[in-house]
Design an enzyme around this catalytic site. Structure first.
Site, PDB file in Angstrom:
ATOM      1  N   CYS A 114      39.131  45.969  31.612  1.00 54.58           N
ATOM      2  CA  CYS A 114      40.472  45.517  31.214  1.00 54.58           C
ATOM      3  C   CYS A 114      40.595  45.019  29.776  1.00 54.58           C
ATOM      4  CB  CYS A 114      41.034  44.506  32.208  1.00 54.58           C
ATOM      5  SG  CYS A 114      40.073  43.006  32.392  1.00 54.58           S
TER       6      CYS A 114
ATOM      7  N   LYS B  65      37.346  37.323  44.151  1.00 50.83           N
ATOM      8  CA  LYS B  65      38.149  37.035  42.960  1.00 50.83           C
ATOM      9  C   LYS B  65      39.612  37.173  43.360  1.00 50.83           C
ATOM     10  CE  LYS B  65      38.977  38.708  38.271  1.00 50.83           C
ATOM     11  NZ  LYS B  65      38.409  39.547  37.189  1.00 50.83           N
TER      12      LYS B  65
ATOM     13  N   CYS C 290      42.218  47.032  35.134  1.00 53.02           N
ATOM     14  CA  CYS C 290      40.766  46.984  35.350  1.00 53.02           C
ATOM     15  C   CYS C 290      40.192  48.329  35.778  1.00 53.02           C
ATOM     16  CB  CYS C 290      40.437  45.932  36.394  1.00 53.02           C
ATOM     17  SG  CYS C 290      41.045  44.290  36.007  1.00 53.02           S
TER      18      CYS C 290
ATOM     19  N   LYS D 276      36.112  32.903  42.525  1.00 52.19           N
ATOM     20  CA  LYS D 276      36.871  32.710  41.293  1.00 52.19           C
ATOM     21  C   LYS D 276      38.357  32.768  41.614  1.00 52.19           C
ATOM     22  CE  LYS D 276      37.950  35.121  37.039  1.00 52.19           C
ATOM     23  NZ  LYS D 276      37.811  36.309  36.255  1.00 52.19           N
TER      24      LYS D 276
ATOM     25  N   GLU E  64      34.687  40.091  51.868  1.00 54.17           N
ATOM     26  CA  GLU E  64      34.352  40.612  50.535  1.00 54.17           C
ATOM     27  C   GLU E  64      32.920  40.232  50.158  1.00 54.17           C
ATOM     28  OE1 GLU E  64      35.501  42.528  48.353  1.00 54.17           O
ATOM     29  OE2 GLU E  64      37.661  42.744  48.643  1.00 54.17           O
TER      30      GLU E  64
ATOM     31  N   TYR F 227      34.124  26.902  30.516  1.00 54.62           N
ATOM     32  CA  TYR F 227      34.380  26.710  29.093  1.00 54.62           C
ATOM     33  C   TYR F 227      34.038  25.285  28.671  1.00 54.62           C
ATOM     34  CZ  TYR F 227      36.805  31.029  30.054  1.00 54.62           C
ATOM     35  OH  TYR F 227      37.082  32.310  30.468  1.00 54.62           O
TER      36      TYR F 227
ATOM     37  N   SER G  26      40.012  29.969  32.817  1.00 49.95           N
ATOM     38  CA  SER G  26      40.743  29.516  31.630  1.00 49.95           C
ATOM     39  C   SER G  26      41.902  28.581  31.971  1.00 49.95           C
ATOM     40  CB  SER G  26      41.248  30.725  30.845  1.00 49.95           C
ATOM     41  OG  SER G  26      42.076  31.543  31.657  1.00 49.95           O
TER      42      SER G  26
ATOM     43  N   CYS H 216      33.960  45.010  33.201  1.00 51.07           N
ATOM     44  CA  CYS H 216      35.334  45.301  33.606  1.00 51.07           C
ATOM     45  C   CYS H 216      36.028  46.001  32.447  1.00 51.07           C
ATOM     46  CB  CYS H 216      36.082  44.024  33.980  1.00 51.07           C
ATOM     47  SG  CYS H 216      37.548  44.374  34.973  1.00 51.07           S
TER      48      CYS H 216
END
Ligand code: PBG
Ligand code: ZN
Length: 345
Positions: free
Chosen positions: A122, A195, A130, A249, A234, A314, A275, A120
């Site tokens: 971004c 997403k 993006c 996501k 999608e 994470y 995150s 990506c």
């Protein structure tokens, strides 16, 4: 046959019996650990909003990948935080870009760990978008050119899997074509298929990759969080275009979408425990309101129960550590009472 002959509590009497009939068990082998590569050396700077995660120069990134491997985590997902950015996101496909360097270093030193690269622009654009912006709108087809350049540069650097994240129409097909025409027929694509345009990514942009948007938002390409039929469309398109693994996501608020995706497509399915999900649990634990390890294990297990085969998180290292310790102590499930001092608040 009902009560009193039928008593469902019989199979909950002890950890041994609960373990015997447990339907879903986490395994470190299903985790992917996101890693953030920065230029320089000997840099291991904690990311404020993602405590326990770091900006890593390549030497330290290699150490982190070894630590992950030693915990049984098979894969890392690489992000680059470049020194400079530009309108064309040229850092994203530079032969000596930060991610390309990191991939080479990892494959040279820890070849057994799977290196997955986020495709990506971004992190590399000045405006944080993006792709290519024309008249304030993310231009789909101009951005596809950029995506294929990034894809090829990752493949040439030795990436084991590419993960397109920008939600452009036709990007999986474009990537598959460029990979196949350059001899990378065996390189798998893990598509960020569904997403959603979510505020749960803020910690990632603000402190993770320093790519906060300078204007606008991502709602013209990422999905409206009100929709799940559209998520199925999608995913169906990505599969048609050649995705090997599909993804939903974020994860936690979207487990209905995860469940549907698994039921409808029976494809290898990843979730990205993003995150903001990490930051919420971390913040609540710091306030003493929630038990960090227990909530972490509950959240990750519920992702699996919903249908996720692969969990990008994470928490990967901490969860893998707990799984190994609990395995030894005979309790393979709970996050409780294990090594509290290590993550003391
Ligand atoms: C795209 C990308 C994003 C995240 C992972 N890959 C942000 C976006 O494009 O909107 C967010 C991950 C997180 O919040 O943990 N480069
Ligand atoms: Zn992006």
């Amino acid at each position: 046959m009902g009560f009193p002959a039928r008593r469902l509590r019989r199979l909950r009497q002890s950890e041994a019996i609960r373990g015997l009939v447990r339907e879903n068990k986490l395994s470190a082998g299903n985790f992917i650990l996101p890693l953030f590569a920065v230029p320089g050396s000997k840099i291991r700077r904690e990311i404020a909003s993602l405590p326990g995660n770091y900006h890593l120069s390549i030497d330290c990134l290699v150490e982190e990948a070894i630590a992950a491997r030693d915990l049984g985590i098979p894969a890392v997902l690489l992000f680059g935080v470049p020194e400079t950015k530009d309108e064309q996101a040229s850092g994203a496909y530079a032969q000596h870009g930060i991610v390309q360097h990191a991939v080479r270093a990892l494959k040279n030193t820890v070849p057994e760990i799977l290196v997955i690269t986020d495709v990506c622009p971004c992190e590399y654009t000045l405006n944080g978008h993006c792709g290519i912006i024309c008249n304030g709108y993310l231009d789909n087809d101009a951005s596809l050119d950029l995506i294929t350049k990034i894809t090829l540069s990752h493949a040439e650097a030795g990436s084991d899997m590419v993960a397109p994240a920008s939600m452009l129409d036709g990007q999986i097909q474009a990537m598959r074509q460029v990979l196949d025409s350059h001899g990378y027929q065996n390189l798998p694509i893990m598509a960020y298929s569904a997403k959603f345009a979510s505020k749960l990514y803020d910690p990632f942009f603000k402190e993770g990759t320093h790519s906060t948007l300078s204007f606008g938002d991502k709602r013209t390409h990422q999905m409206d969080f009100s929709n799940s039929d559209e998520a199925m469309r999608e995913i169906a398109l990505d599969i048609e275009e050649g995705a090997d693994i599909v993804m939903v996501k974020p994860a936690l608020f979207y487990l209905d979408v995860v469940y549907r995706a698994k039921q409808e497509f029976k494809m290898p399915l990843a979730v990205y425990d993003v995150s903001g999900e990490y930051a919420m649990i971390d913040a609540a634990a710091r306030l003493g309101r929630l038990d960090r390890d227990a909530i972490m294990m509950e959240a990750l297990t519920c992702m699996k129960r919903a249908g996720a085969d692969i969990i990008i998180t994470y928490f990967a290292k901490r969860a893998a550590e707990l799984l190994h310790r609990n395995e030894r102590s005979g309790d393979t499930h709970s996050g409780r009472d294990v090594l509290e001092e290590e993550w003391a608040i």
